[in-house]
Design a protein around this motif. Structure first.
Motif, PDB file in Angstrom:
ATOM      1  N   ARG A  82      36.572  22.892  42.172  1.00 12.06           N
ATOM      2  CA  ARG A  82      37.687  23.802  41.901  1.00 12.06           C
ATOM      3  C   ARG A  82      37.167  25.161  41.448  1.00 12.06           C
ATOM      4  O   ARG A  82      37.656  26.203  41.896  1.00 12.06           O
ATOM      5  CB  ARG A  82      38.603  23.198  40.838  1.00 12.06           C
ATOM      6  N   GLY A  83      36.163  25.168  40.568  1.00  7.63           N
ATOM      7  CA  GLY A  83      35.577  26.431  40.125  1.00  7.63           C
ATOM      8  C   GLY A  83      34.941  27.192  41.278  1.00  7.63           C
ATOM      9  O   GLY A  83      35.088  28.417  41.387  1.00  7.63           O
ATOM     10  N   GLY A  84      34.240  26.473  42.158  1.00  8.54           N
ATOM     11  CA  GLY A  84      33.653  27.113  43.327  1.00  8.54           C
ATOM     12  C   GLY A  84      34.692  27.692  44.252  1.00  8.54           C
ATOM     13  O   GLY A  84      34.531  28.800  44.787  1.00  8.54           O
ATOM     14  N   TYR A  85      35.783  26.952  44.438  1.00  7.43           N
ATOM     15  CA  TYR A  85      36.874  27.432  45.305  1.00  7.43           C
ATOM     16  C   TYR A  85      37.489  28.708  44.730  1.00  7.43           C
ATOM     17  O   TYR A  85      37.727  29.680  45.466  1.00  7.43           O
ATOM     18  CB  TYR A  85      37.932  26.352  45.446  1.00  7.43           C
ATOM     19  N   ASN A  86      37.721  28.729  43.426  1.00  8.16           N
ATOM     20  CA  ASN A  86      38.318  29.915  42.803  1.00  8.16           C
ATOM     21  C   ASN A  86      37.396  31.123  42.927  1.00  8.16           C
ATOM     22  O   ASN A  86      37.845  32.244  43.203  1.00  8.16           O
ATOM     23  CB  ASN A  86      38.627  29.641  41.331  1.00  8.16           C
ATOM     24  N   TYR A  87      36.105  30.910  42.720  1.00  2.00           N
ATOM     25  CA  TYR A  87      35.137  32.009  42.846  1.00  2.00           C
ATOM     26  C   TYR A  87      35.118  32.551  44.274  1.00  2.00           C
ATOM     27  O   TYR A  87      35.161  33.772  44.502  1.00  2.00           O
ATOM     28  CB  TYR A  87      33.748  31.516  42.455  1.00  2.00           C
ATOM     29  N   LEU A  88      35.094  31.653  45.241  1.00  2.00           N
ATOM     30  CA  LEU A  88      35.066  32.093  46.639  1.00  2.00           C
ATOM     31  C   LEU A  88      36.347  32.820  47.024  1.00  2.00           C
ATOM     32  O   LEU A  88      36.316  33.776  47.811  1.00  2.00           O
ATOM     33  CB  LEU A  88      34.852  30.873  47.554  1.00  2.00           C
ATOM     34  N   SER A  89      37.479  32.382  46.492  1.00  2.00           N
ATOM     35  CA  SER A  89      38.757  33.029  46.803  1.00  2.00           C
ATOM     36  C   SER A  89      38.735  34.492  46.379  1.00  2.00           C
ATOM     37  O   SER A  89      39.249  35.370  47.087  1.00  2.00           O
ATOM     38  CB  SER A  89      39.905  32.298  46.099  1.00  2.00           C
ATOM     39  N   GLU A  90      38.121  34.776  45.239  1.00  2.00           N
ATOM     40  CA  GLU A  90      38.001  36.158  44.776  1.00  2.00           C
ATOM     41  C   GLU A  90      37.034  36.944  45.657  1.00  2.00           C
ATOM     42  O   GLU A  90      37.299  38.107  46.008  1.00  2.00           O
ATOM     43  CB  GLU A  90      37.514  36.186  43.328  1.00  2.00           C
ATOM     44  N   MET A  91      35.937  36.322  46.049  1.00  2.42           N
ATOM     45  CA  MET A  91      34.903  37.013  46.806  1.00  2.42           C
ATOM     46  C   MET A  91      35.361  37.388  48.211  1.00  2.42           C
ATOM     47  O   MET A  91      34.979  38.436  48.736  1.00  2.42           O
ATOM     48  CB  MET A  91      33.648  36.134  46.893  1.00  2.42           C
ATOM     49  N   ILE A  92      36.172  36.545  48.838  1.00  2.00           N
ATOM     50  CA  ILE A  92      36.548  36.797  50.230  1.00  2.00           C
ATOM     51  C   ILE A  92      37.860  37.550  50.368  1.00  2.00           C
ATOM     52  O   ILE A  92      38.267  37.897  51.492  1.00  2.00           O
ATOM     53  CB  ILE A  92      36.646  35.486  51.033  1.00  2.00           C
ATOM     54  N   ALA A  93      38.526  37.845  49.263  1.00  2.00           N
ATOM     55  CA  ALA A  93      39.844  38.481  49.321  1.00  2.00           C
ATOM     56  C   ALA A  93      39.893  39.726  50.216  1.00  2.00           C
ATOM     57  O   ALA A  93      40.835  39.903  51.005  1.00  2.00           O
ATOM     58  CB  ALA A  93      40.321  38.817  47.910  1.00  2.00           C
ATOM     59  N   PRO A  94      38.880  40.614  50.163  1.00  2.00           N
ATOM     60  CA  PRO A  94      38.957  41.830  50.988  1.00  2.00           C
ATOM     61  C   PRO A  94      38.910  41.573  52.499  1.00  2.00           C
ATOM     62  O   PRO A  94      39.359  42.421  53.280  1.00  2.00           O
ATOM     63  CB  PRO A  94      37.723  42.626  50.546  1.00  2.00           C
ATOM     64  N   ILE A  95      38.365  40.462  52.936  1.00  2.00           N
ATOM     65  CA  ILE A  95      38.214  40.225  54.381  1.00  2.00           C
ATOM     66  C   ILE A  95      38.979  38.996  54.868  1.00  2.00           C
ATOM     67  O   ILE A  95      38.947  38.677  56.050  1.00  2.00           O
ATOM     68  CB  ILE A  95      36.730  40.066  54.763  1.00  2.00           C
ATOM     69  N   GLN A  96      39.678  38.312  53.974  1.00  2.00           N
ATOM     70  CA  GLN A  96      40.268  37.022  54.322  1.00  2.00           C
ATOM     71  C   GLN A  96      41.255  37.111  55.477  1.00  2.00           C
ATOM     72  O   GLN A  96      41.332  36.214  56.314  1.00  2.00           O
ATOM     73  CB  GLN A  96      40.967  36.416  53.094  1.00  2.00           C
ATOM     74  N   ASN A  97      41.991  38.182  55.573  1.00  2.00           N
ATOM     75  CA  ASN A  97      43.024  38.290  56.605  1.00  2.00           C
ATOM     76  C   ASN A  97      42.505  38.848  57.925  1.00  2.00           C
ATOM     77  O   ASN A  97      43.217  38.842  58.928  1.00  2.00           O
ATOM     78  CB  ASN A  97      44.179  39.161  56.103  1.00  2.00           C
ATOM     79  N   SER A  98      41.255  39.334  57.935  1.00  2.00           N
ATOM     80  CA  SER A  98      40.730  39.937  59.159  1.00  2.00           C
ATOM     81  C   SER A  98      40.030  38.922  60.057  1.00  2.00           C
ATOM     82  O   SER A  98      39.869  39.157  61.258  1.00  2.00           O
ATOM     83  CB  SER A  98      39.756  41.064  58.804  1.00  2.00           C
TER      84      SER A  98
END
Length: 264
Positions: A119-135
């Motif tokens: 869960r901690g890893g998922y939350n960290y990755l969610s923050e890291m990929i936010a700028p490109i997640q929709n592209s």
């Protein structure tokens, strides 16, 4: 000359069990065989050698009660045709000296990491990929992707130390939705292969050529959280500092096991 005879996995188990009952083992890198796979075996009075053909080389497994006998056998194996692994938590100074004297040299050193903070890893990755997640979108690989994925894996990794899938194994993994891909600029720009057994996940391979590989890892962590997986583990080359750092930021820790690879 050493004569190897083809045997199935059940025969191998019986041969090894009998040898261990009758001998004091001084060196072994044998931890079992795959089900329904053919192996070649040499049975000597003091040493058993088992090899598995990997197309361009043979992976070698050893059980011996006599180190001099083992050394003499290893020295007459065909040069450039054999690779062996020693996964251990212990120092292998003595084993390394023995193998060097027997015509083998070290070609790889991998460490195993585990992560229970999914869960901690998922939350960290969610923050890291936010700028490109929709592209970009992570997808499951399809049958037509198999050759491109295979080529990318074999260009990126060394099969002798990385345990890469065969065409048949890769096709089966694709059919079972074990292969995630990215399509950014190239037909296949990133791949993440994983295996879930029970509540554990094993990360088999992760490669990206355009700098967006965290999207693949985010998808895997999302799947693990959704499926209530309790642990993931994987191997990383010891000198691959960027990948080691990335995993540690996700909560992964070294579990103490190192896999040393030798070739002749």
């Amino acid at each position: 000359m050493i004569t190897f005879i083809s045997r199935n996995s059940e025969d191998i188990r019986q041969i090894v069990a009998e040898f261990k009952r009758e001998h004091q083992i001084l060196f072994s890198n044998y931890f079992g065989v795959q089900q329904n796979v053919e192996y070649d075996v040499y049975q000597g009075e003091r040493t058993v050698l088992i090899r598995k053909n990997e197309d361009t080389f043979n992976r070698l497994y050893i059980i011996t009660s006599d180190l001099d006998d083992l050394k003499n056998l290893l020295l007459i194996l065909d040069k450039g045709q054999y690779v062996l692994n020693i996964p251990t938590k212990e120092n292998i100074k003595k084993e390394c000296a023995l193998l060097n004297d027997s015509g083998f040299y070290q070609i790889g050193e991998y460490v195993r990491l585990s992560n229970i903070d999914l869960r901690g890893g998922y939350n960290y990755l969610s923050e890291m990929i936010a700028p490109i997640q929709n592209s970009l979108e992570v997808e499951y690989a399809i049958e037509d992707d198999e050759q491109a994925i295979f080529d990318l894996l074999y260009v990126t990794f060394d099969k002798r130390v990385d345990y890469l899938p065969t065409h048949k194994e890769l096709k089966e993994m694709i059919e079972q939705n074990q292969v995630l891909v990215l399509r950014d600029e190239l037909p296949i720009s990133g791949v993440l292969i994983y295996t879930i057994i029970g509540k554990k996940c094993y990360e088999n391979a992760w490669v990206d050529v355009t700098g967006n590989g965290l999207l693949l890892m985010h998808k895997l962590y999302e799947l693990m959280v959704e499926n209530k997986i309790v642990m993931t583990n994987f191997w990383v080359r010891k000198d691959n500092k960027p990948v080691l750092l990335a995993h540690k930021r996700l909560g992964a820790t070294f579990d103490g096991i190192t896999d040393y690879t030798f070739a002749n």
